[in-house]
Design an enzyme around this catalytic site. Structure first.
Site, PDB file in Angstrom:
ATOM      1  N   GLY A 163      -0.167   3.030   6.703  1.00 31.26           N
ATOM      2  CA  GLY A 163      -1.538   3.308   7.113  1.00 31.26           C
ATOM      3  C   GLY A 163      -2.512   2.278   6.569  1.00 31.26           C
ATOM      4  N   SER A 164      -3.685   2.753   6.201  1.00 32.08           N
ATOM      5  CA  SER A 164      -4.773   1.837   5.833  1.00 32.08           C
ATOM      6  C   SER A 164      -4.566   1.102   4.517  1.00 32.08           C
ATOM      7  CB  SER A 164      -6.097   2.602   5.796  1.00 32.08           C
ATOM      8  OG  SER A 164      -6.452   3.026   7.101  1.00 32.08           O
ATOM      9  N   THR A 165      -3.578   1.476   3.715  1.00 29.26           N
ATOM     10  CA  THR A 165      -3.305   0.696   2.504  1.00 29.26           C
ATOM     11  C   THR A 165      -2.875  -0.722   2.874  1.00 29.26           C
ATOM     12  OG1 THR A 165      -1.012   1.474   2.368  1.00 29.26           O
ATOM     13  CG2 THR A 165      -2.676   2.726   1.141  1.00 29.26           C
ATOM     14  N   PHE A 166      -2.313  -0.893   4.078  1.00 27.65           N
ATOM     15  CA  PHE A 166      -1.863  -2.214   4.523  1.00 27.65           C
ATOM     16  C   PHE A 166      -3.038  -3.137   4.822  1.00 27.65           C
ATOM     17  CE2 PHE A 166      -0.088  -5.273   7.611  1.00 27.65           C
ATOM     18  CZ  PHE A 166       0.991  -5.745   6.876  1.00 27.65           C
ATOM     19  N   LYS A 167      -4.227  -2.574   4.952  1.00 24.12           N
ATOM     20  CA  LYS A 167      -5.413  -3.395   5.215  1.00 24.12           C
ATOM     21  C   LYS A 167      -5.650  -4.410   4.095  1.00 24.12           C
ATOM     22  CE  LYS A 167      -7.612   0.178   8.046  1.00 24.12           C
ATOM     23  NZ  LYS A 167      -8.625   1.245   8.119  1.00 24.12           N
TER      24      LYS A 167
END
Length: 483
Positions: A213-217
């Protein structure tokens, strides 16, 4: 007559030679294969003829050996706080192949490792005294993660960014390895554990990759800064809101429709977790540049040994632009383990340098002499520049102070983090995964932590990285900073 005798003699000689060849084959080839066969009872008898070496956590053995009450196996493995450390130790069973550290260091722990042999052992052909495995695990950090996860299905990993030492490897629900050690009861326990739909034998911290999810941002932001797409985290991006996925009519929405995500800077986009910004950013960079950065952090590494072989975290290839956009928010076919996302935060916290993570500090022989020192051999790789890491830390600290990660705040400590809520199931039909990756610094100490919560008793509307995963990370970080 002489011809007949000669023929008989030759035939007899050939028979003798055939017998000799067969005997040699059995003794040296099939004999070795039989000796090494996992089903050979003699191997188990030899392994458990004496106490095994131990796995050490915080200076104390969390394993032991106990005398059996009958049968041909003299000893069996025992565990202290088995459920707490199962994701670290694995199990050594009289009936099943050993796992985790018990499996990797099986020869060391049972005394058959050639490095243990002394001159006397060689002369007498006796089995050497077993060695010990000294881990990097911090018992208070491990316990904090285990208790914070509680009855949730999930995992947590904590790493010292400066040394690469893994301080905690937690996977819940767990199991007691002691239930599998005794051959008389292991079968029943094995059936129960393997039939459990929550899969307690799975090491979720190292061996179960999920959409991050958004941790990959953070990875996408690192790629953009390193590439020069944006000179700093405070420069506005070219990011329409809503953002239409290339080649489609699908509009990518943000979880908070009121967030200032249009043309938001990287700092603001991380603060509010703006999907439009990072999806657009991934497309502008292109999949090859995003993948190159992901691989620097450890993605796509098929031989990530800590020393347990971690499951490969994946950044996909051969995508169209719409799929590339989705990878920018940690969806499509991007997967990561908690170990991998802890490595991302560790590198950012350590001025862009990633020290190889490891959960074994040393292995020793029966006399306590060091056979191998993993701490001194841990390699370091510069993933991003120190300036990029500094900018990302600043933005991650904004996330915790004023953004989506406020539940990770720790008084007196500098904390940076990134939340993530990853879709699960077709059209997000199942409960989403809640993620949080972070670091904390205080009093000269630092730690990087990643947490994933797969399932909890929380209502679907309450599932978020900040609501479920950040409090767990906070508990782990606080324990690491106190030690």
């Amino acid at each position: 007559m002489n011809k007949t005798i000669r023929r008989s003699a030759v035939f007899t000689l050939l028979l003798v030679l055939a017998l000799l060849v067969r005997a040699t084959w059995v003794q040296f080839y099939e004999g070795t294969a039989l000796a090494e066969d996992k089903n050979n009872r003699r191997n188990a008898i030899e392994t458990y003829a004496a106490p095994l070496g131990n796995i050490i956590v915080g200076g104390d053995a969390v394993t032991g050996s106990a005398r059996t009450k009958g049968g041909d196996l003299a000893y069996m493995r025992t565990y202290k706080d088995g459920e707490l450390y199962a994701a670290v130790t694995g199990y050594a069973s009289q009936s099943y192949a050993p796992t985790q550290l018990e499996g990797i260091y099986q020869d060391l722990l049972n005394g058959t490792d050639p490095r243990l042999k002394t001159v006397l052992d060689t002369l007498t052909r006796e089995r050497s005294d077993p060695g010990d495995v000294i881990t990097t695990i911090d018992p208070s950090v491990q316990k904090a993660g285990y208790e914070a996860l509680g009855d949730k299905k999930g995992a947590a990993v904590a790493i010292d960014p400066a040394t690469g030492k893994i301080l905690a490897v937690v996977s819940t629900p767990s199991y007691d390895p002691s239930s599998l050690t005794d051959a008389n009861t292991a079968g029943t326990a094995w059936k129960k554990l393997t039939a459990d739909p929550d899969k307690p034998l799975t090491n979720r911290a190292l061996r179960q990759p999920l959409p991050p999810g958004s941790t990959f941002k953070l990875v996408v932001a690192a790629a953009a800064l390193e590439d020069g797409l944006y000179p700093s985290v405070d420069v506005k991006t070219d990011s329409p809101d809503p953002y239409t996925l290339p080649g489609t009519t699908t509009e990518l929405s943000n979880e908070n429709p009121n967030a200032p995500c249009e043309n938001a800077s990287i700092r603001t986009a991380l603060q509010y977790s703006c999907n439009n910004v990072f999806a657009r950013m991934a497309v502008k960079l292109g999949q090859d540049k995003v993948r190159a950065m992901a691989e620097k952090f450890g993605f796509d590494d098929t031989e990530q040994d800590v020393p347990v072989r971690a499951y490969t975290s994946v950044y996909p290839s051969d995508m169209d632009e719409s799929s590339t956009a989705l990878t920018g928010i940690g969806q499509y076919d991007v997967t990561a383990t908690p170990l991998q996302m802890a490595m991302v935060s560790a590198a950012i916290a350590n001025d862009g340098k990633l020290v190889a993570p490891h959960m074994v500090s040393q292995i020793t022989d029966g006399g306590g002499d060091v056979l191998k020192d993993y701490d001194s051999e841990a390699g370091t790789e510069q993933v991003v520049s120190a300036s990029t890491a500094k900018q990302l830390r600043s933005a991650m600290e904004t996330v915790v102070e004023d953004g989506t990660g406020t539940n990770a705040r720790i008084g007196g400590a500098t904390v940076g983090g990134k939340t993530g809520t990853a879709q699960h199931g077709e059209k997000n039909s199942k409960t989403p995964y809640a993620w949080f990756t972070s670091y904390a610094k205080a009093g000269g100490k630092e730690v990087a932590v990643a947490v994933v919560v797969e399932q909890s008793n929380a209502a679907r509307s309450e599932v978020s990285g900040n609501g479920l995963a950040a409090p767990v990370a906070k508990a782990v970080m606080r324990a690491a900073l106190k030690d």
